[in-house]
Design a protein around this motif. Structure first.
Motif, PDB file in Angstrom:
ATOM      1  N   LEU A   2      73.696  82.540  41.938  1.00 16.43           N
ATOM      2  CA  LEU A   2      74.544  83.513  41.241  1.00 16.43           C
ATOM      3  C   LEU A   2      73.764  84.786  40.937  1.00 16.43           C
ATOM      4  N   HIS A   3      72.497  84.619  40.570  1.00 15.87           N
ATOM      5  CA  HIS A   3      71.631  85.776  40.305  1.00 15.87           C
ATOM      6  C   HIS A   3      71.543  86.667  41.539  1.00 15.87           C
ATOM      7  N   GLN A   4      71.290  86.066  42.698  1.00 15.60           N
ATOM      8  CA  GLN A   4      71.191  86.827  43.945  1.00 15.60           C
ATOM      9  C   GLN A   4      72.529  87.474  44.309  1.00 15.60           C
ATOM     10  N   ALA A   5      73.616  86.730  44.099  1.00 14.81           N
ATOM     11  CA  ALA A   5      74.941  87.254  44.435  1.00 14.81           C
ATOM     12  C   ALA A   5      75.261  88.495  43.603  1.00 14.81           C
ATOM     13  N   LEU A   6      74.932  88.445  42.310  1.00 13.88           N
ATOM     14  CA  LEU A   6      75.198  89.598  41.448  1.00 13.88           C
ATOM     15  C   LEU A   6      74.349  90.799  41.844  1.00 13.88           C
ATOM     16  N   GLN A   7      73.107  90.537  42.207  1.00 16.43           N
ATOM     17  CA  GLN A   7      72.248  91.638  42.651  1.00 16.43           C
ATOM     18  C   GLN A   7      72.800  92.298  43.915  1.00 16.43           C
ATOM     19  N   LEU A   8      73.230  91.475  44.882  1.00 17.06           N
ATOM     20  CA  LEU A   8      73.802  92.025  46.110  1.00 17.06           C
ATOM     21  C   LEU A   8      75.048  92.854  45.820  1.00 17.06           C
ATOM     22  N   LEU A   9      75.901  92.338  44.940  1.00 12.06           N
ATOM     23  CA  LEU A   9      77.136  93.052  44.626  1.00 12.06           C
ATOM     24  C   LEU A   9      76.880  94.341  43.851  1.00 12.06           C
ATOM     25  N   SER A  10      75.810  94.392  43.082  1.00 12.73           N
ATOM     26  CA  SER A  10      75.508  95.595  42.301  1.00 12.73           C
ATOM     27  C   SER A  10      75.161  96.779  43.191  1.00 12.73           C
ATOM     28  N   TRP A  11      74.646  96.516  44.392  1.00  8.32           N
ATOM     29  CA  TRP A  11      74.220  97.598  45.276  1.00  8.32           C
ATOM     30  C   TRP A  11      75.385  98.463  45.762  1.00  8.32           C
ATOM     31  N   GLU A  12      76.569  97.875  45.838  1.00  9.92           N
ATOM     32  CA  GLU A  12      77.712  98.623  46.367  1.00  9.92           C
ATOM     33  C   GLU A  12      78.565  99.257  45.276  1.00  9.92           C
ATOM     34  N   GLN A  13      78.100  99.179  44.021  1.00 11.80           N
ATOM     35  CA  GLN A  13      78.896  99.660  42.898  1.00 11.80           C
ATOM     36  C   GLN A  13      78.418 101.021  42.409  1.00 11.80           C
ATOM     37  N   PRO A  14      79.297 101.819  41.791  1.00 16.54           N
ATOM     38  CA  PRO A  14      78.851 103.065  41.138  1.00 16.54           C
ATOM     39  C   PRO A  14      77.941 102.763  39.960  1.00 16.54           C
ATOM     40  N   TYR A  15      77.300 103.774  39.463  1.00 11.39           N
ATOM     41  CA  TYR A  15      76.232 103.590  38.476  1.00 11.39           C
ATOM     42  C   TYR A  15      76.704 102.834  37.230  1.00 11.39           C
ATOM     43  N   LYS A  16      77.852 103.230  36.683  1.00 11.86           N
ATOM     44  CA  LYS A  16      78.324 102.612  35.439  1.00 11.86           C
ATOM     45  C   LYS A  16      78.606 101.120  35.627  1.00 11.86           C
ATOM     46  N   VAL A  17      79.194 100.762  36.765  1.00 13.01           N
ATOM     47  CA  VAL A  17      79.480  99.357  37.035  1.00 13.01           C
ATOM     48  C   VAL A  17      78.183  98.599  37.318  1.00 13.01           C
ATOM     49  N   LYS A  18      77.276  99.251  38.026  1.00 12.87           N
ATOM     50  CA  LYS A  18      75.979  98.621  38.311  1.00 12.87           C
ATOM     51  C   LYS A  18      75.258  98.270  37.010  1.00 12.87           C
ATOM     52  N   GLU A  19      75.355  99.150  36.024  1.00 14.16           N
ATOM     53  CA  GLU A  19      74.761  98.870  34.718  1.00 14.16           C
ATOM     54  C   GLU A  19      75.343  97.608  34.094  1.00 14.16           C
ATOM     55  N   LYS A  20      76.665  97.474  34.203  1.00 18.16           N
ATOM     56  CA  LYS A  20      77.328  96.288  33.644  1.00 18.16           C
ATOM     57  C   LYS A  20      76.851  95.017  34.350  1.00 18.16           C
ATOM     58  N   ILE A  21      76.735  95.083  35.677  1.00 11.92           N
ATOM     59  CA  ILE A  21      76.298  93.902  36.425  1.00 11.92           C
ATOM     60  C   ILE A  21      74.854  93.543  36.079  1.00 11.92           C
ATOM     61  N   MET A  22      74.006  94.545  35.886  1.00 10.96           N
ATOM     62  CA  MET A  22      72.626  94.265  35.486  1.00 10.96           C
ATOM     63  C   MET A  22      72.587  93.614  34.106  1.00 10.96           C
ATOM     64  N   GLN A  23      73.497  94.039  33.217  1.00 13.10           N
ATOM     65  CA  GLN A  23      73.598  93.387  31.910  1.00 13.10           C
ATOM     66  C   GLN A  23      74.031  91.932  32.060  1.00 13.10           C
ATOM     67  N   MET A  24      74.936  91.685  33.006  1.00 11.91           N
ATOM     68  CA  MET A  24      75.395  90.317  33.261  1.00 11.91           C
ATOM     69  C   MET A  24      74.233  89.451  33.749  1.00 11.91           C
ATOM     70  N   ILE A  25      73.401  90.009  34.613  1.00  9.29           N
ATOM     71  CA  ILE A  25      72.235  89.261  35.113  1.00  9.29           C
ATOM     72  C   ILE A  25      71.296  88.927  33.961  1.00  9.29           C
ATOM     73  N   GLU A  26      71.067  89.888  33.073  1.00  9.56           N
ATOM     74  CA  GLU A  26      70.201  89.647  31.917  1.00  9.56           C
ATOM     75  C   GLU A  26      70.763  88.540  31.029  1.00  9.56           C
ATOM     76  N   GLU A  27      72.085  88.538  30.845  1.00  6.69           N
ATOM     77  CA  GLU A  27      72.717  87.489  30.029  1.00  6.69           C
ATOM     78  C   GLU A  27      72.560  86.124  30.679  1.00  6.69           C
ATOM     79  N   LEU A  28      72.709  86.068  32.002  1.00  4.60           N
ATOM     80  CA  LEU A  28      72.519  84.798  32.713  1.00  4.60           C
ATOM     81  C   LEU A  28      71.100  84.282  32.551  1.00  4.60           C
TER      82      LEU A  28
END
Length: 345
Positions: free
Chosen positions: A29-55
């Motif tokens: 799941l960690h890897q999947a979120l990282q891969l998905l963050s690459w295709e997102q705009p900055y604000k969404v990428k920030e949210k996904i990075m926060q999700m990774i930190e929570e995991l």
């Protein structure tokens, strides 16, 4: 270029589906979120990075999604899938559920768009008639000592009292909002649904949704090797969907009393009656998880079809009502003109 600051619902649904697909392909799941963050705009990428930190901090997936404003039924879907050991399938299913709901709301908005435009047109025409046409007619007819036609007099009276009627509705709307905020939200989940159940046109939709949700979530847990009693316990301990939390407690109690699941579900009164026979058949055939999944998919199709049918019926009805109002309004304008021409002749 101005960057979008919010994570749109459609993108959230796609995110869940893509994450589930990556998990099925062997990614963590960690890897999947990282891969998905690459295709997102900055604000969404920030949210996904926060999700990774929570995991990484040990937050369960369902709570992580709840922290980022995913709908409660979607997070509950993921929770049940986690308990059944099928997180990848649960993320895909939650994303598809989210998509279906968004698609339904989009269809409803599109079908209601033109009637709402017509309503706006009616309001504008009424304002022009009240502010300009009728006063001019009144002065002219009074100078000629001629009475307005009956239809025109009725429309003038209606237009005079409509603003008062609208203002009179404001206190009732405010009372409804206050009742919801102060009283309704404090009720237990089963009492909330019981009150909604009394609304005739809403009951069948609620029944279909609850049947669909129960059958699909129960199916996913049974497929993961959880027993029927343990599945009720999972319903009881989740906090994303309070109604099913209470329902899990009640079903568990009925199972303790020796009642079969089919009877317990039937006695609850919230679900379609035919689900009892699906459960009985599934238990006898030893494939309850498959039968409930197939049944749940059929029920959601029925729910979608019923919503579309209702909206498709509502649209022409609105067109008919609004068209009739416009016709009456124009007649109320043209009749005085015809009467005036007749009197001049």
């Amino acid at each position: 270029m101005f960057e979008r600051e919010t994570w749109r619902s459609e993108e959230k649904a796609a995110f869940l589906v893509k994450a589930g697909v990556l998990l099925e392909q062997g990614y963590t799941l960690h890897q999947a979120l990282q891969l998905l963050s690459w295709e997102q705009p900055y604000k969404v990428k920030e949210k996904i990075m926060q999700m990774i930190e929570e995991l990484l901090a040990g937050t369960p997936v369902h709570d992580m999604l709840a922290h980022h404003d995913f709908p409660s039924d979607v997070t509950a879907y993921v929770f049940f899938s986690e308990q059944g050991g099928g997180l990848a399938e649960g993320l895909i299913g939650a994303g598809e559920l989210f998509r279906k709901r968004l698609k339904t709301w989009t269809s409803i908005r599109q079908l209601l768009r033109y009637p709402l435009i017509l309503v706006w047109a009616v309001v504008m025409i009424a304002v022009v008639m009240v502010q300009f046409l009728f006063p001019s007619f009144r002065e002219l007819f009074q100078s000629l000592d001629i009475e307005f036609p009956l239809l025109t007099r009725m429309m003038i009276v209606i237009f005079q009292y409509v603003p008062y009627l609208l203002f009179g509705m404001v206190p009732f709307v405010l009372l409804g909002v206050l009742y919801y905020a102060i009283r309704f939200r404090q009720f237990a989940p089963d009492k909330q649904f019981a009150l909604l159940w009394k609304i005739p046109f809403l009951q069948s939709y609620l029944q279909l949704f609850l049947t669909y949700y129960f059958s699909l979530q129960f199916s996913s847990m049974l497929k993961g090797g959880i027993s029927i009693y343990e599945a009720c316990q999972v319903f009881e301990k989740q906090h994303h969907f309070p109604f099913f939390q209470l329902e899990g407690t009640l079903l568990k109690q009925k199972l303790k009393e020796g009642k079969p699941l089919s009877a317990a579900v039937e006695n609850s009164g919230w679900y379609r009656k035919d689900m009892k026979y699906v459960i009985q058949h599934g238990q006898e055939a030893g494939k309850l998880d498959e039968d409930l999944r197939f049944y749940g998919e059929r029920v959601i199709d029925m729910l979608e079809a019923r919503i579309k049918k209702t909206v498709m019926t509502l649209q022409p009805s609105l067109f008919l009502v609004i068209g009739s109002i416009i016709l009456i309004m124009f007649l109320s304008v043209f009749l005085p003109m015809f009467q005036l021409m007749s009197s001049i002749q």
